[in-house]
Design a protein around this motif. Structure first.
Motif, short mmCIF file in Angstrom:
data_model
loop_
_atom_site.label_atom_id
_atom_site.label_comp_id
_atom_site.label_asym_id
_atom_site.label_seq_id
_atom_site.Cartn_x
_atom_site.Cartn_y
_atom_site.Cartn_z
N GLU A 81 11.21 -9.77 5.43
CA GLU A 81 10.05 -9.34 6.18
C GLU A 81 9.76 -7.90 5.81
O GLU A 81 10.50 -7.28 5.02
CB GLU A 81 10.32 -9.47 7.69
CG GLU A 81 11.49 -8.64 8.17
CD GLU A 81 11.87 -8.97 9.61
OE1 GLU A 81 11.11 -9.70 10.27
OE2 GLU A 81 12.93 -8.48 10.07
N GLN A 82 8.69 -7.36 6.35
CA GLN A 82 8.33 -5.98 6.04
C GLN A 82 9.03 -5.02 6.99
O GLN A 82 9.20 -5.31 8.17
CB GLN A 82 6.82 -5.80 6.10
CG GLN A 82 6.08 -6.53 4.99
CD GLN A 82 4.58 -6.40 5.12
OE1 GLN A 82 3.99 -6.77 6.13
NE2 GLN A 82 3.94 -5.88 4.09
N GLU A 83 9.42 -3.87 6.46
CA GLU A 83 10.11 -2.84 7.23
C GLU A 83 9.07 -2.08 8.05
O GLU A 83 8.61 -1.00 7.69
CB GLU A 83 10.86 -1.90 6.28
CG GLU A 83 11.59 -0.74 6.96
CD GLU A 83 12.71 -1.20 7.85
OE1 GLU A 83 12.43 -1.44 9.05
OE2 GLU A 83 13.85 -1.32 7.37
N ARG A 84 8.66 -2.67 9.17
CA ARG A 84 7.59 -2.08 9.97
C ARG A 84 8.05 -0.88 10.79
O ARG A 84 7.24 -0.03 11.15
CB ARG A 84 6.99 -3.15 10.89
CG ARG A 84 6.29 -4.28 10.12
CD ARG A 84 5.09 -3.74 9.36
NE ARG A 84 4.42 -4.76 8.56
CZ ARG A 84 3.49 -5.58 9.02
NH1 ARG A 84 3.14 -5.53 10.29
NH2 ARG A 84 2.94 -6.47 8.22
N GLU A 134 7.95 -6.06 -2.85
CA GLU A 134 7.34 -4.78 -2.48
C GLU A 134 8.39 -3.92 -1.80
O GLU A 134 9.34 -4.42 -1.21
CB GLU A 134 6.13 -5.03 -1.58
CG GLU A 134 5.03 -5.78 -2.31
CD GLU A 134 3.81 -6.06 -1.44
OE1 GLU A 134 3.91 -5.91 -0.20
OE2 GLU A 134 2.75 -6.43 -2.00
N ASP A 150 4.37 -8.93 12.21
CA ASP A 150 4.80 -9.61 10.99
C ASP A 150 5.57 -10.85 11.41
O ASP A 150 6.73 -10.78 11.81
CB ASP A 150 5.68 -8.67 10.17
CG ASP A 150 6.11 -9.30 8.85
OD1 ASP A 150 5.54 -10.34 8.48
OD2 ASP A 150 7.02 -8.75 8.20
N ASP A 207 8.76 -2.25 0.82
CA ASP A 207 9.05 -2.23 2.26
C ASP A 207 9.75 -3.51 2.72
O ASP A 207 9.78 -3.82 3.91
CB ASP A 207 7.78 -2.01 3.07
CG ASP A 207 6.70 -3.06 2.80
OD1 ASP A 207 6.89 -3.87 1.87
OD2 ASP A 207 5.68 -3.07 3.51
N PHE A 208 10.34 -4.26 1.78
CA PHE A 208 11.06 -5.47 2.16
C PHE A 208 12.36 -5.13 2.87
O PHE A 208 12.98 -4.10 2.61
CB PHE A 208 11.36 -6.34 0.94
CG PHE A 208 12.55 -5.89 0.12
CD1 PHE A 208 13.81 -6.40 0.36
CD2 PHE A 208 12.41 -4.94 -0.88
CE1 PHE A 208 14.91 -5.99 -0.38
CE2 PHE A 208 13.50 -4.51 -1.62
CZ PHE A 208 14.75 -5.04 -1.37
N THR A 244 -1.55 -2.60 10.88
CA THR A 244 -0.24 -3.22 10.85
C THR A 244 -0.08 -4.20 12.01
O THR A 244 0.36 -3.83 13.09
CB THR A 244 0.87 -2.14 10.91
OG1 THR A 244 0.60 -1.17 9.90
CG2 THR A 244 2.23 -2.76 10.68
N SER A 288 1.66 -0.28 6.84
CA SER A 288 0.94 -0.74 5.68
C SER A 288 0.03 0.36 5.16
O SER A 288 -0.61 1.08 5.93
CB SER A 288 0.11 -1.98 6.02
OG SER A 288 -0.71 -2.34 4.93
N THR A 292 5.40 -10.06 0.00
CA THR A 292 6.53 -9.15 0.15
C THR A 292 7.65 -9.47 -0.83
O THR A 292 8.25 -8.58 -1.42
CB THR A 292 7.07 -9.22 1.59
OG1 THR A 292 6.01 -8.94 2.52
CG2 THR A 292 8.21 -8.23 1.80
N CYS A 294 1.38 -13.36 2.48
CA CYS A 294 2.29 -12.23 2.25
C CYS A 294 2.95 -12.31 0.87
O CYS A 294 3.48 -13.36 0.46
CB CYS A 294 3.36 -12.09 3.32
SG CYS A 294 2.73 -11.38 4.87
#
Length: 294
Positions: free
Chosen positions: A252-255, A128, A268, A130-131, A265, A260, A206, A204
């Protein structure tokens, strides 16, 4: 070049200087061409996998930069995600609990499975947009070089060729129960200080590595009944695929940059506290009776 020169003795020095100027120009031109077309660490041999990054238009540039950061821009590309506009009365199964955004998310992953199955590759990584590399992968890249991600994936694939059973490897698991009694190491990767494990509920979607068997199984979620990561786990606990995870996780997700588009959110995290020290507590998973015993 020598035909340009008049080899009379009186012109020898001018000719020599002229030839050196031509050689210098050729060297500089070749250097510029190499700089404009840098050699990828993956150019020497064709990759046995391809990376499919599902992306929204406003995140495409970030996703491409993330691919470049792990040396994967030559074996991966971005593909536009599906949106709620692609959801209709035929896309969701009867009784599906999913909303339009959740359905669109799975449709995006489903389209990547179909692209993969229509390709000549034996393996695919679905990601995805936002990885981002975890601190673990970033440190590994800094110490071992940008080719280390490709080396790791090739080693995981080679292990399967040598007999390790897996169809899906989650590269960015979250909210799993990671107690020693709840996960089983299936492959040690000491060169990376990591391992592949079978664990209770690796959520997840991701980033994950799949083979063709997994792509076919995951595609069975049509019409859509389950979210992407729940579908992955469902296929694992129902023994339709062999589901492993890489730990420490690679992505991980680029928070910090993105939130999200599906849910609130939360933090993570790769591993969560296992409720009441149970591997599959009903508060942690929809499959409390499942056993990933392979």
């Amino acid at each position: 070049v020598s035909s340009i020169c008049d080899w009379r003795q009186s012109s020898l020095h001018r000719c020599t200087a002229f030839m050196l100027l031509i050689l210098l120009t050729l060297v500089q031109t070749n250097g510029l061409q190499q700089e404009a077309n840098p050699i990828s660490v993956l150019d020497e041999e064709p990759a046995v996998y391809f990376m499919y990054v599902v992306t929204l238009p406003n995140r495409e540039k970030t996703a491409q930069m993330s691919l470049k950061a792990i040396g994967a821009s030559m074996v991966g590309d971005t593909f536009l995600a599906k949106t709620p506009d692609d959801v209709n009365e035929d896309t969701n199964a009867d009784g599906s609990p999913m909303n339009e955004k959740e359905t669109a998310c799975f449709l995006s992953h489903y389209s990547m499975y179909q692209n993969f199955l229509e390709s000549s590759h034996d393996y695919a990584i679905v990601m995805e947009d936002d990885f981002k590399p975890t601190a673990y992968l970033a440190n590994l890249t800094a110490t071992q070089g940008v080719q280390v991600f490709n080396d790791m994936i090739n080693d995981i694939i080679a292990a399967r060729d040598e007999g390790l059973e897996w169809d899906l490897v989650n590269l960015g698991r979250c909210y799993d129960c990671c107690m020693a009694k709840c996960q089983k190491e299936k492959l040690s990767l000491p060169q990376y200080d990591s391992s592949l494990v079978a664990s209770p509920h690796p959520y997840c979607g991701t980033a994950y590595l799949i083979n063709r068997r997994a792509a076919l199984a995951l595609s069975e979620n049509m019409p859509v009944m389950r979210e992407t990561d729940d579908n992955m786990l469902y296929m694992g606990v129902n023994k339709k695929i062999k589901y492993l995870s890489h730990t420490p996780r690679l992505f991980e997700q680029e928070r910090e940059k993105f939130t999200s588009t599906l849910h609130q959110t939360p933090d993570d995290i790769e591993c969560k506290p296992c409720t009441e020290n149970q591997c599959n507590h009903p508060d942690d998973t929809d499959y409390p009776n499942a056993e990933l015993n392979y």
